[in-house]
Design an enzyme around this catalytic site. Structure first.
Site, PDB file in Angstrom:
ATOM      1  N   TYR A  21     -79.168  29.416  14.841  1.00  0.00           N
ATOM      2  CA  TYR A  21     -79.813  30.713  14.554  1.00  0.00           C
ATOM      3  C   TYR A  21     -80.851  31.067  15.624  1.00  0.00           C
ATOM      4  CZ  TYR A  21     -77.699  30.246   9.916  1.00  0.00           C
ATOM      5  OH  TYR A  21     -76.805  30.110   8.884  1.00  0.00           O
ATOM      6  N   ASN A  65     -76.670  33.527   5.711  1.00  0.00           N
ATOM      7  CA  ASN A  65     -75.911  33.155   6.895  1.00  0.00           C
ATOM      8  C   ASN A  65     -76.049  34.283   7.910  1.00  0.00           C
ATOM      9  OD1 ASN A  65     -72.662  33.566   7.982  1.00  0.00           O
ATOM     10  ND2 ASN A  65     -73.672  31.637   8.392  1.00  0.00           N
ATOM     11  N   ASP A  72     -77.705  36.527   1.680  1.00  0.00           N
ATOM     12  CA  ASP A  72     -77.284  37.568   2.621  1.00  0.00           C
ATOM     13  C   ASP A  72     -76.343  36.999   3.671  1.00  0.00           C
ATOM     14  OD1 ASP A  72     -78.885  36.315   4.619  1.00  0.00           O
ATOM     15  OD2 ASP A  72     -80.604  37.488   4.027  1.00  0.00           O
ATOM     16  N   HIS A  79     -66.653  33.682   7.704  1.00  0.00           N
ATOM     17  CA  HIS A  79     -65.592  33.016   8.453  1.00  0.00           C
ATOM     18  C   HIS A  79     -64.814  34.104   9.184  1.00  0.00           C
ATOM     19  CE1 HIS A  79     -63.509  28.875   8.426  1.00  0.00           C
ATOM     20  NE2 HIS A  79     -64.755  28.747   8.793  1.00  0.00           N
ATOM     21  N   ASN A  80     -65.553  34.861   9.996  1.00  0.00           N
ATOM     22  CA  ASN A  80     -65.012  36.076  10.608  1.00  0.00           C
ATOM     23  C   ASN A  80     -64.025  35.787  11.735  1.00  0.00           C
ATOM     24  OD1 ASN A  80     -66.830  37.336   8.881  1.00  0.00           O
ATOM     25  ND2 ASN A  80     -68.395  37.569  10.455  1.00  0.00           N
ATOM     26  N   GLN A 139     -61.447  19.795   7.283  1.00  0.00           N
ATOM     27  CA  GLN A 139     -62.023  20.223   6.013  1.00  0.00           C
ATOM     28  C   GLN A 139     -62.087  19.090   4.985  1.00  0.00           C
ATOM     29  OE1 GLN A 139     -62.960  23.975   5.491  1.00  0.00           O
ATOM     30  NE2 GLN A 139     -63.273  23.096   7.510  1.00  0.00           N
ATOM     31  N   HIS A 199     -74.233  29.832  15.868  1.00  0.00           N
ATOM     32  CA  HIS A 199     -73.751  29.627  14.508  1.00  0.00           C
ATOM     33  C   HIS A 199     -74.567  28.577  13.766  1.00  0.00           C
ATOM     34  CE1 HIS A 199     -70.611  30.016  11.441  1.00  0.00           C
ATOM     35  NE2 HIS A 199     -70.650  28.702  11.304  1.00  0.00           N
ATOM     36  N   GLU A 223     -71.365  32.883   3.066  1.00  0.00           N
ATOM     37  CA  GLU A 223     -71.187  32.544   4.475  1.00  0.00           C
ATOM     38  C   GLU A 223     -70.012  33.318   5.052  1.00  0.00           C
ATOM     39  OE1 GLU A 223     -70.907  28.489   5.637  1.00  0.00           O
ATOM     40  OE2 GLU A 223     -73.091  28.293   5.750  1.00  0.00           O
TER      41      GLU A 223
END
Length: 733
Positions: A48, A527, A489, A91-92, A310, A45, A89
């Site tokens: 890369y 991302n 992207d 946040h899956n 956060q 993450h 980005e």
């Protein structure tokens, strides 16, 4: 006995070779704090490591690009000292585990990426992929994700103006939540992350640090398994009201000369922000963790460095500016703490309760992270599929009605009406069209934006699918009258350690690169999200493209709705009736065979330039590009958007009717004009294929030799599925 066992190393996501690299860099065994830092910084993450070889091949430069990949977000020049800053980005994984907070903090994180560079966010988008509607979790996930996005964006006062929602079984166990933010900044007052100034103070601002989100980056770098639900503690918890305060405080301080560098605390929190700032500036940092604002008792150095709480920022300030900066943040009721000092050591030294608890070289850790050239195999080419070999429907209009009422073809109004898309009062073109347009406040200028990808195309042929995703956003922006300028992207793929998945990634990069070069449409940010699979089942390859364009005068922009009875309908582009990988094939015939349509990038450029020039000259009153469902669905969408019907002549020219109506050939638009003769002359002069196929009028879409369907019945079918699906009270909340 060693504190670091092979089991602990494995739990931190490092393999044996990577751990040996850690030992070589450190010259000794790391302690647990140092191991945790290596773990998150070298996670997929953050580093890369499987993708950067191929990301380097993407085109990133143009005269209007102020800043490409490598910073928090990309920047393009909008003239008059206006700069547009944007990024997308994912946040899956967090959104699957905890849909509301996962989606909400995804929105919060991408907005921080934008305003940390000095921009006020002016628009949000999101691209969402869910499992099939029949899956027991799908409705619950849709509900939570949409509510999370709406809650955070609405509370921040930023309009959510576009995006996409699709369903497929490949996302049953791994949904995708891709969030995009666009901001507006002064081109001569942009902020970067490179730390500088030996002795300068390192300052923490925003919310306090808690234990939420620890190892979120590592969790996002592995595939899901049966214990996924146990990972809820790794999902961050967001507070949009605090983020709004943080935004205003940062922008206020940015009007002074106090800030040397600034970085948001996103994935890997205090670790990534501090290392990225120090690495970019070629300096060291001494950090006193006793000074980190904490909302929980007895937090360890490990927890403070890896927390992904956060609404936090890290800054380097000029000496003597601390009191002034502190006053601003305290006015906004935010924490402000001096937690470190810039040094010339090139090392990150961490102190806690009077002891050094970490001592790491910054450059080797940040710059020498693993880079893999993973084995890959190309996706096999599929056999051609001729339109005449594909069965025709029993009734053309029934097939059209099916296409506009399926989960993927229906209106997503239910989703975007959950979002405030008009706040700030600068939204010119709302969700539901080809691209949204947001006015640059106080000017006539506008930013056009959209997101798109067709995963079934990418799965069948990653190169052509990658090209098509870029070309589709190019057409969407062009159809409004705006000029496409740059993309961001979000590369969502499965496990890169499987050669066929890595081949999808490589092919998509090749296609995206070719399209961006041909269309003069560079990649300025992005991302990568890998390991999107559950128990070995990967998602469809989904390289989401977020496109941004500019228009000098928003009053010249147009929409896709039919404008007035009697106006002519022109089809731009050649139609061969390509039905491979089409919506017609999938939804009407329950087939997924054949190749996707090829993308002629020279034609995309030529047709786009022509359409845009005709729009700006006032010769096109409405425009819509052709994509899913082909010509028939495009005409239906234009009719439904206006409430007006049309009389369409059969211009199939010997092509089978269902190929002409539902084929998904690329580089095509439907344009509406008041003077068809003049328009066709202009098209011929430009070398652009254009055919008059009908006129606007009546209350039905009447297609010669195909049938008639009323606009109202199409609207009912198109608008009905999503609200009905979401009305069922079987959420797992």
């Amino acid at each position: 006995m060693s504190e670091i066992t092979p089991e602990i190393v494995k739990e931190h996501g490092l393999n044996e070779e990577e751990y040996q690299m850690v030992l070589d860099i450190m010259g000794r065994e790391p302690n647990i704090n140092e191991l945790g830092i290596f773990s998150v910084m070298w996670s997929e993450h953050c580093s890369y490591k499987s993708s950067k070889k191929w990301l380097k091949t993407l085109p990133t430069e143009a005269p209007w690009v102020i800043c490409g990949p490598g910073e928090n977000a990309g920047i393009i020049d909008a003239g008059d000292n206006d700069a547009i800053i944007f990024k997308m980005e994912s946040h899956n994984h967090p959104s699957y585990i905890e849909p509301f907070q996962g989606a909400a903090t995804g929105v919060g994180g991408i907005m921080r990426d934008v305003f940390t560079m000095g921009a006020r966010p002016i628009a949000n988008l999101n691209a969402l992929r869910f499992g099939v509607p029949e899956h027991p979790k799908t409705r619950h996930l849709v509900h939570g994700v949409v509510e999370g996005i709406g809650s955070y964006g609405n509370c921040m006062g930023v309009p959510t103006v576009g995006g996409e929602v699709e369903f497929d079984s490949s996302y049953d166990g791994n949904i995708l939540v891709n969030a995009m933010c666009i901001g507006l900044a002064e081109a001569d007052n942009i902020f970067y992350c490179a730390a500088a100034g030996i002795g300068n103070p390192v300052v923490y601002v925003g919310s306090k640090t808690g234990r939420d989100g620890i190892h979120g980056a590592t969790m996002a770098s592995t595939e899901f398994t049966a214990d996924t639900e146990d990972k809820r503690p790794t999902v961050q918890v967001g507070d949009p009201f605090t983020e709004k305060l943080l935004l205003e405080a940062c922008l206020e301080l940015m009007q002074t000369d106090a800030i040397v560098a600034i970085q948001d605390m996103g994935a890997a929190g205090l670790t990534s922000s501090s290392f990225e700032m120090a690495s970019s500036g070629g300096v060291g940092i001494d950090m006193n963790l006793d000074n980190v604002p904490q909302r929980e008792e007895n937090m360890t150095p490990y927890e403070m460095m890896l927390s992904e709480s956060q609404e936090r920022m890290l800054m380097v300030l000029k000496p003597g500016k601390e009191d002034m900066a502190k006053a601003i943040f305290e006015k906004w009721e935010l924490d402000f703490a001096i937690i470190g000092t810039i040094t010339d050591t090139g090392r990150m030294r961490l102190f806690h309760k009077g002891e050094m608890v970490g001592d790491l070289p910054i450059s080797p850790l940040a710059d020498a992270s693993p880079e893999y050239d993973r084995p890959w195999v190309p996706t096999p080419k599929r056999d051609p599929l001729k339109a005449e070999d594909v069965p025709a429907p029993d009734n053309m209009m029934d097939a059209l009605k099916t296409l506009i009422s399926t989960p993927n073809g229906c209106s997503k109004r239910w989703v975007w009406e959950q979002y405030d898309h008009m706040v700030m009062n600068d939204t010119v073109a709302r969700p539901g069209g080809d691209a949204a347009i947001v006015r640059i406040h106080g000017t006539t200028k506008g930013v056009a934006t959209t997101s798109d990808v067709t995963p079934r195309y990418v799965f069948a042929d990653p190169v052509e699918g990658g090209k098509q995703a870029v070309a589709e956003t190019y057409r969407n922006i062009t159809a409004t009258g705006a000029t496409p300028k740059a993309i961001t992207d979000n590369m969502n793929f499965g496990n890169p350690e499987r050669p066929e998945i890595m081949g999808q990634f490589v092919g998509a990069c090749e296609g995206i690169s070719a399209a961006c070069i041909a269309l003069d449409y560079p990649v300025v940010s992005g991302n990568v999200s890998l390991y999107n699979e559950t128990n070995g089942q990967g998602i469809l390859p989904t390289p989401t493209i977020g496109g941004v364009g500019l228009i000098a005068d928003v009053s010249q922009s147009i929409g896709m709705a039919f404008t007035a009875a009697g106006e002519s309908i022109i089809l731009i582009g050649e139609t061969s009736g390509h039905l491979g990988c089409s919506q017609y094939l999938a939804e009407v015939l329950d087939r997924k065979d054949g190749p996707p349509p090829t993308v002629d990038l020279a034609l995309e450029r030529k047709h786009g330039d022509f359409v845009r020039s005709e729009i700006l000259a006032g010769n096109i009153t409405a425009c819509h590009d052709l994509s899913d469902g082909g010509l028939a669905v495009t005409l239906a969408e234009m009719a439904m958007a206006s409430g007006l019907g049309a009389e369409i002549s059969d211009a199939s020219n010997g092509l089978v009717m269902h190929g002409w109506l539902f084929g998904e050939d690329q580089a095509r638009y439907v344009a509406i004009t008041k003077d068809a003769d003049a328009f066709l002359v202009a098209a011929k002069s430009a070398g652009v294929s254009a055919t008059k196929i009908g006129e606007i009028g009546g209350e039905a879409l009447n297609i010669e030799h195909a049938g008639t369907i009323s606009v109202s019945s199409m609207q009912d079918a198109h608008e009905g599925w999503m609200p009905e699906f979401m009305a069922h009270p079987d959420f797992e909340d």
